[in-house]
Motif scaffolding. Structure first.
Motif, mmCIF file in Angstrom:
data_model
loop_
_atom_site.group_PDB
_atom_site.id
_atom_site.type_symbol
_atom_site.label_atom_id
_atom_site.label_comp_id
_atom_site.label_asym_id
_atom_site.label_seq_id
_atom_site.Cartn_x
_atom_site.Cartn_y
_atom_site.Cartn_z
ATOM 1 N N ASN A 156 0.986 -1.141 0.154
ATOM 2 C CA ASN A 156 -0.007 -0.051 -0.063
ATOM 3 C C ASN A 156 0.965 1.332 -0.214
ATOM 4 O O ASN A 156 1.520 1.449 1.109
ATOM 5 N N GLU A 157 0.823 2.191 -1.117
ATOM 6 C CA GLU A 157 1.529 3.152 -1.468
ATOM 7 C C GLU A 157 1.372 4.288 -0.137
ATOM 8 O O GLU A 157 2.329 4.950 0.281
ATOM 9 N N ILE A 158 0.181 4.370 0.222
ATOM 10 C CA ILE A 158 -0.221 5.236 1.281
ATOM 11 C C ILE A 158 0.665 4.958 2.625
ATOM 12 O O ILE A 158 1.038 5.980 3.164
ATOM 13 N N LEU A 159 0.790 3.663 2.816
ATOM 14 C CA LEU A 159 1.288 3.214 4.275
ATOM 15 C C LEU A 159 3.007 3.495 3.933
ATOM 16 O O LEU A 159 3.724 3.556 4.996
ATOM 17 N N ILE A 160 3.405 3.557 2.740
ATOM 18 C CA ILE A 160 4.919 3.635 2.561
ATOM 19 C C ILE A 160 5.257 5.141 2.572
ATOM 20 O O ILE A 160 6.239 5.549 3.137
ATOM 21 N N ASP A 161 4.577 5.796 1.983
ATOM 22 C CA ASP A 161 5.081 7.251 1.506
ATOM 23 C C ASP A 161 3.920 8.248 1.848
ATOM 24 O O ASP A 161 4.211 9.483 1.503
ATOM 25 N N GLY A 162 2.955 8.026 2.257
ATOM 26 C CA GLY A 162 1.662 8.903 2.595
ATOM 27 C C GLY A 162 2.103 9.905 3.694
ATOM 28 O O GLY A 162 2.929 9.513 4.662
ATOM 29 N N ALA A 163 1.456 11.011 3.783
ATOM 30 C CA ALA A 163 1.691 11.864 4.954
ATOM 31 C C ALA A 163 1.003 11.353 6.239
ATOM 32 O O ALA A 163 0.171 10.364 5.974
ATOM 33 N N VAL B 111 -3.613 9.291 10.757
ATOM 34 C CA VAL B 111 -3.902 9.131 9.369
ATOM 35 C C VAL B 111 -2.629 9.119 8.561
ATOM 36 O O VAL B 111 -2.070 10.049 8.758
ATOM 37 N N ARG B 112 -2.769 8.249 7.603
ATOM 38 C CA ARG B 112 -1.790 8.462 6.789
ATOM 39 C C ARG B 112 -2.565 8.793 5.341
ATOM 40 O O ARG B 112 -3.654 8.315 5.093
ATOM 41 N N GLU B 113 -2.051 9.506 4.638
ATOM 42 C CA GLU B 113 -2.768 10.210 3.515
ATOM 43 C C GLU B 113 -1.907 10.272 2.074
ATOM 44 O O GLU B 113 -0.813 10.883 2.316
ATOM 45 N N SER B 114 -2.652 10.111 1.221
ATOM 46 C CA SER B 114 -1.928 10.517 -0.293
ATOM 47 C C SER B 114 -2.853 10.636 -1.017
ATOM 48 O O SER B 114 -3.932 9.908 -1.341
ATOM 49 N N GLY B 115 -2.959 12.143 -1.951
ATOM 50 C CA GLY B 115 -4.026 12.331 -2.631
ATOM 51 C C GLY B 115 -5.271 12.443 -1.801
ATOM 52 O O GLY B 115 -5.450 13.183 -0.642
ATOM 53 N N ASN B 116 -6.284 11.869 -2.368
ATOM 54 C CA ASN B 116 -7.539 12.066 -1.779
ATOM 55 C C ASN B 116 -7.889 10.484 -0.853
ATOM 56 O O ASN B 116 -9.104 10.634 -0.254
ATOM 57 N N GLN B 117 -6.908 9.763 -0.884
ATOM 58 C CA GLN B 117 -7.063 8.643 -0.074
ATOM 59 C C GLN B 117 -6.499 8.639 1.325
ATOM 60 O O GLN B 117 -5.513 9.134 1.623
ATOM 61 N N LYS B 118 -7.210 8.192 2.235
ATOM 62 C CA LYS B 118 -6.700 7.972 3.612
ATOM 63 C C LYS B 118 -6.690 6.687 4.410
ATOM 64 O O LYS B 118 -7.786 6.102 4.029
ATOM 65 N N ILE B 119 -5.694 6.383 5.245
ATOM 66 C CA ILE B 119 -6.073 5.315 6.067
ATOM 67 C C ILE B 119 -5.878 5.679 7.504
ATOM 68 O O ILE B 119 -4.997 6.514 7.807
ATOM 69 N N GLN C 118 -12.092 -3.845 21.392
ATOM 70 C CA GLN C 118 -11.782 -4.972 22.574
ATOM 71 C C GLN C 118 -10.496 -4.356 23.049
ATOM 72 O O GLN C 118 -9.552 -3.631 22.653
ATOM 73 N N PRO C 119 -10.080 -5.046 24.040
ATOM 74 C CA PRO C 119 -8.783 -4.794 24.936
ATOM 75 C C PRO C 119 -7.592 -5.047 24.038
ATOM 76 O O PRO C 119 -7.399 -5.907 23.191
ATOM 77 N N TYR C 120 -6.749 -3.998 23.754
ATOM 78 C CA TYR C 120 -5.535 -4.076 22.948
ATOM 79 C C TYR C 120 -5.863 -4.361 21.362
ATOM 80 O O TYR C 120 -4.986 -4.787 20.839
ATOM 81 N N GLU C 121 -7.072 -3.690 21.108
ATOM 82 C CA GLU C 121 -7.486 -3.947 19.703
ATOM 83 C C GLU C 121 -6.548 -2.761 18.718
ATOM 84 O O GLU C 121 -6.492 -1.749 19.254
ATOM 85 N N GLY C 122 -6.124 -3.354 17.688
ATOM 86 C CA GLY C 122 -5.771 -2.371 16.374
ATOM 87 C C GLY C 122 -6.632 -2.663 15.286
ATOM 88 O O GLY C 122 -6.984 -3.538 15.015
ATOM 89 N N ARG C 123 -6.829 -1.511 14.610
ATOM 90 C CA ARG C 123 -7.691 -1.432 13.524
ATOM 91 C C ARG C 123 -7.100 -0.333 12.521
ATOM 92 O O ARG C 123 -6.561 0.684 13.000
ATOM 93 N N ALA C 124 -7.186 -0.847 10.938
ATOM 94 C CA ALA C 124 -6.689 0.067 9.923
ATOM 95 C C ALA C 124 -7.878 0.036 8.939
ATOM 96 O O ALA C 124 -8.248 -0.764 8.539
ATOM 97 N N TYR C 125 -8.397 1.334 8.546
ATOM 98 C CA TYR C 125 -9.504 1.671 7.677
ATOM 99 C C TYR C 125 -8.970 2.147 6.443
ATOM 100 O O TYR C 125 -8.177 3.273 6.835
ATOM 101 N N ILE C 126 -9.362 2.185 5.344
ATOM 102 C CA ILE C 126 -9.336 2.740 4.305
ATOM 103 C C ILE C 126 -10.506 3.711 4.285
ATOM 104 O O ILE C 126 -11.714 3.235 4.391
ATOM 105 N N VAL C 127 -10.295 5.052 4.256
ATOM 106 C CA VAL C 127 -11.423 6.152 4.386
ATOM 107 C C VAL C 127 -11.884 6.628 3.154
ATOM 108 O O VAL C 127 -11.145 6.990 2.254
ATOM 109 N N GLY C 128 -13.362 6.679 3.041
ATOM 110 C CA GLY C 128 -13.852 7.383 1.658
ATOM 111 C C GLY C 128 -13.938 6.378 0.635
ATOM 112 O O GLY C 128 -13.491 5.275 0.736
#
Length: 554
Positions: free
Chosen positions: A471-478, A493-501, A544-554
């Motif tokens: 995922n390029e957003i996770l590599i070089d996104g703001a 949030v990681r962001e590149s162009g109009n995409q956010k994670i 939940q306890p110690y839960e981690g989540r990652a979403y692509i937004v929009g």
């Protein structure tokens, strides 16, 4: 920075504790070769090896006696050549530890330097005359305890050692010494290695005149780094290193820079300055320091950890993302929960490391959730720093019980016990008695067990690594921090162009609520360490306890 560096996932191998191929109780180079497929399968693509050079092993190899010879206990130069070749065949790059702030006192340079004040090597190290009363030039202490100055009868002078007295500091103001270091670097790059991790590199430029240092953390001597870290010529020397060596090869460079703030840190990594690719900073490693410094019974506050990580994320061109290594406690014991929620907290922590902006670093064993060790006695430890600290605590009148507790929490041995490969003798590390005792929980925590379980920590690491690499957003996104005041969560949030994670990491041991800052925009779940996580991004998220989540937004 070249794309392979930004896309890299680094795995640190503590060689003597990784895999023993010849059953002498010590990990070795052939042991690494045997596990290359395992490392490839995990998904990492850069291997950083701790020092394998000839050494008396006073500080586990960080006291180097010859930069161009291999310590026989690790193998031969032919073994190294084979390791490099086979790693490259599998798409794995090799990074060596460059230890050039100091050498061993058994190095030929020092053996000759201490003989007189007027030979070719006499100025290769930091020598100073005693005070009029014969005492040390300043009150500087060693990082490992005691004075940072050691008297040498042959020269009737003191030499500086920021670490053990067997590790004299090199004099980087000496041009011939610098050339010798650069020649050594060329030797290894010509052998085909792919980069250097530079140990204590922020200390190499020493002052012309030393003055006493402030005494901190209830220590007997002055702060070892005072007037030394980020010295007057540090950037001059690193730029020279770049011009002389680094610019000639396609290398990754990682500088260990203790006692460096974000403004100074950016100088090291700003591409226009032509110095290093990234640095290890230590602000977030200090969040649980106490009145006696590193060795304490203080727990970290999430707000401090979040603040320190955020500052470096915002202010550096490129980061090295790590929570542990061979000098630190195990990350699940320090920042997670190594008992009831060991698996979930270990998985959440890898999301934090993988999805921030920068190069992720994994320390061996973290991918199966290895934990700290409950040492019953100081005599079970091998860490020189831990021994010296325990003795200092005894002199300060601290009880043996409290002293052992504090040293137990932070001893470097927590991360140096043998890799836990299976539930057999010595965790499958060796058929012989290991150089340091295996953690007693190896029958429950080991690689073989994790590989058999599709929901294991190892398998989750694979998922997180694959997501980050693809995922390029996770590599070089703001990067941008959100929910900065939340008492239980680090979210960004990681962001590149109009995409956010959107990445959410809960440090709570209970179920909690998180208000989605992107209400009404919708989103899709990319990764969670709980199967119960809903695939859609709701306005209110229950974690939940110690839960981690990652979403692509929009």
């Amino acid at each position: 920075m070249n794309s392979w560096k930004k896309e890299g996932i680094v795995y640190e191998i503590y060689v003597q504790s990784f895999n023993d191929s010849n059953n002498d109780g010590i990990g070795d180079i052939r042991g690494i070769i045997q596990k290359l497929d395992y490392l490839k399968g995990l998904g990492v693509n850069i291997l950083w090896l701790t020092p394998i050079f000839e050494s008396p092993l006073v500080d586990n190899g960080y006291d180097i006696a010859d930069y161009r010879k291999i310590n026989p206990q690790y193998g031969t130069m032919d073994d190294v050549d084979e390791m490099i070749e086979k790693a490259h065949e599998k798409g794995l790059k090799i990074v060596m530890d460059l230890v050039v702030n100091h050498t061993s006192d058994k190095h030929e340079w020092f053996e000759k330097s201490k003989q007189s004040r007027d030979n070719e090597y006499s100025d290769y190290y930091i020598w100073r005359d005693p005070k009029e009363d014969g005492s040390a030039p300043t009150n500087h202490g060693s990082a490992f305890g005691g004075s940072a100055w050691e008297y040498c009868p042959e020269r009737k002078q003191y030499y500086l050692h920021l670490f053990a007295k067997e590790q004299p500091d090199l004099n980087w103001d000496n041009e011939q010494m610098r050339k010798a270091i650069y020649d050594t670097m060329r030797f290894w790059t010509e052998k085909g290695i792919d980069g250097f991790r530079m140990d204590s590199i922020s200390f190499i430029s020493k002052p012309k005149e030393f003055s006493d240092a402030p005494v901190v953390e209830n220590k007997e001597y002055g702060a070892y780094y005072y007037g030394i870290s980020n010295g007057r010529n540090i950037h001059k020397y690193l730029h020279e290193m770049y011009e002389q060596v680094l610019s000639k090869y396609d290398l990754i460079t990682i500088g260990e820079t203790p006692h460096t703030d974000v403004e100074e840190g950016e100088k090291y990594v700003d591409p226009s300055r032509e110095e290093l690719d990234m640095v290890f900073q230590f602000d977030h490693m200090h969040v649980d320091y106490g009145e006696y410094g590193r060795y304490s019974d203080v727990s970290f506050k999430l707000s401090d950890l979040r603040h320190d990580l955020d500052q470096w994320q915002k202010c550096l061109s490129w980061n090295s993302n790590y929570l542990g290594n061979h000098d630190q406690p195990r990350i699940v014991s320090r920042f997670g929960d190594d008992r009831k929620y060991r698996e979930k907290s270990a998985e959440m922590l890898t999301m934090l490391i993988m999805f921030q902006r920068g190069t992720p670093f994994i320390y061996q064993g973290d991918e199966i959730g290895m934990t700290n060790v409950d040492f019953k006695s100081i005599n079970e430890m091998r860490d020189l720093e831990a021994y010296n600290t325990y003795e200092r605590f005894m002199k300060l009148g601290i009880s043996k019980e409290r002293a052992l507790t504090m040293v137990n929490r932070k001893t470097r041995d927590n991360g140096r016990t043998p890799m836990q490969w299976n539930s057999k003798q010595n965790a499958g590390f060796s058929n012989a008695e290991p150089w340091i005792e295996v953690n007693s929980n190896y029958k429950e925590i080991n690689v073989e067990k994790d590989l058999e379980n599709k929901d294991s920590i190892y398998r989750f690491y694979q998922k997180a690594i694959n997501l980050r690499k693809s995922n390029e957003i996770l590599i070089d996104g703001a990067y941008a921090l959100i929910a900065a005041d939340d008492s239980d969560i680090i979210a960004f949030v990681r962001e590149s162009g109009n995409q956010k994670i959107l990445v959410i990491c809960s440090f709570a041991d209970k179920k909690i609520k998180f208000n989605n800052p992107f209400k009404g925009k919708g989103g899709k779940l990319l990764l969670s360490n709980y199967e119960t996580a809903k695939p859609e991004l709701n306005d209110v998220i229950y974690l939940q306890p110690y839960e981690g989540r990652a979403y692509i937004v929009g």
